[in-house]
Every structure is written in C-alpha cells, then in structure tokens.
Design an enzyme around this catalytic site. Structure first.
Site, mmCIF file in Angstrom:
data_model
loop_
_atom_site.group_PDB
_atom_site.id
_atom_site.type_symbol
_atom_site.label_atom_id
_atom_site.label_comp_id
_atom_site.label_asym_id
_atom_site.label_seq_id
_atom_site.Cartn_x
_atom_site.Cartn_y
_atom_site.Cartn_z
ATOM 1 N N GLU A 41 0.981 -1.246 -0.179
ATOM 2 C CA GLU A 41 -0.142 0.008 -0.136
ATOM 3 C C GLU A 41 0.939 1.091 0.013
ATOM 4 O OE1 GLU A 41 -2.688 2.305 3.429
ATOM 5 O OE2 GLU A 41 -2.346 0.362 3.530
ATOM 6 N N THR A 68 -4.794 5.901 2.345
ATOM 7 C CA THR A 68 -5.006 7.259 2.819
ATOM 8 C C THR A 68 -5.972 7.854 1.536
ATOM 9 O OG1 THR A 68 -2.773 7.247 3.850
ATOM 10 C CG2 THR A 68 -4.479 9.247 4.130
ATOM 11 N N LYS A 128 -10.226 -2.295 8.140
ATOM 12 C CA LYS A 128 -9.054 -1.888 8.760
ATOM 13 C C LYS A 128 -9.341 -1.341 9.987
ATOM 14 C CE LYS A 128 -6.654 1.942 8.008
ATOM 15 N NZ LYS A 128 -5.893 2.879 7.221
#
Length: 206
Positions: A41, A68, A128
């Site tokens: 990521e 993000t 998450k």
C-alpha cells in the site's frame, strides 16, 4: 481472477509505506513481495504517489494499492495509476462508490462496532481496525463476537512481536508498517534492510 483481497488473505499481511520519497517504487515492491509480503500500500501522504503507483504496478509479483484515499477523485486517480485495492483511514462513502464502479476492493478504516457496521454497509471488502495499538489483540477477539464473518485487518502498532497474536484473535491479515518499511530506509533505498525486516515479520506470524 485472483483479487487483491485473495492475495492479502493468502499471505495474511499487507504493508503500508509512508515515506518522504520512494526512489525506486518497483524495487521496493519487488523486495517486499520476494520477502513474503505481496500486497503493498502506497499512501497519498507520499509526494508524487501516483507516479510511484504506476512504477510499482509494473511488478510481476506484488499487488499494489493506494492508501489514505480520502476522496472519489483520489480513488479514480489511484485506480487509473494501477492501484488494485484502496485503503481509507475512515468511513468514505464516495471512495467506496468509485471502488465498486471499478470492481476494486476497498479496505475501509474503522474502530468502533458502529463504524465497522457502517464500513460493511458501504461495501468494504475488509475493515481496517485503526489504531490497533489502542486496545491490542484482545479487541479483535471482542469484535469477532458480533462480526464473525467480517474480514478485520488491524493497522497501527502491529509489529513482529504481536502480529501472531492479532491473527490468533481473529484478524484475517495484519498491516506491517514502520516495523518493516521504516521511512528512512525507504527514502534511502536500503532494500536489503527492508528485505530482512519483511522476512522476519513474515516468520513472526507463524
């Protein structure tokens, strides 16, 4: 077709890279995948992340995603740059909508039971749990009670010392952060050091 979530479930780990720069994104992705962490990521907190995504996406082994992700526009840009999964720090309906339109899995950030329910309602392929360090592995066990079928991935504070316990308490995978990809190592291109850390992290999960 193997999806990004299939890879994350199989390896039981993904890594999030936060660094002031990534001098060779492809080398980083290959280093991590060769060490047992195929899901990588790259976050929008890194300058020129879209260029980094395009470079890293050329890896034959790694599955590269964007993290993000805060807006639908960022989601579109990331997918257009080769991201095969998206990660949000919190509940972002417009990101989920873009991901669904492109058939790309989104891992949506949440912490409380209410937020977990909202993430699942929005179509998150996995949730998450962030910041995981706040309540530790036992909190994953507690969440498994009301959400036995949810794919929960702790992030924030997960390291080689506690990754196995998070998995034992019900996480489908864990997020390796600075314990593997220290920002200074990434910025300096110290791939051999990152390889050692990644290999040790994967071994610690067993």
């Amino acid at each position: 077709m193997t999806t990004a979530l299939d890879v994350i479930r199989a390896d039981r780990v993904l890594t999030v890279v936060r660094a002031p720069q990534i001098p060779d994104p492809l080398a980083l992705a290959d280093t991590l995948s060769d060490s047992g962490i195929r899901a990588v990521e790259l976050t929008f907190t890194t300058p020129d992340v879209l260029a980094a995504l395009r470079a890293a996406a050329a890896s034959e082994q790694a599955v590269v995603g964007a993290g993000t992700v805060l807006t639908g526009e960022q989601a579109e840009q990331a997918i257009g740059s080769g991201a095969r999964f998206l990660v949000t720090p919190g509940l972002r309906a417009e990101v989920a909508e873009v991901a669904a339109r492109h058939d790309i899995p989104v891992v949506m950030g949440a912490f409380t039971p209410t937020e977990v329910m909202q993430a699942l309602d929005l179509g998150a392929a996995a949730v998450k749990i962030f910041p995981a360090r706040a309540l530790g592995p036992g909190y994953l066990r507690d969440l498994r009670g009301p959400f036995p079928d949810a794919a929960l991935i702790p992030s924030g504070g997960v390291n080689a010392g506690n990754a196995a316990e998070f998995l034992a308490q019900g996480a489908v995978a864990v997020t390796a952060g600075t314990d593997v990809v220290d920002p200074s190592d990434v910025a300096a291109g110290r791939w051999s050091e990152i390889a050692v850390r990644a290999t040790n992290f994967v071994r610690s999960m067993k």
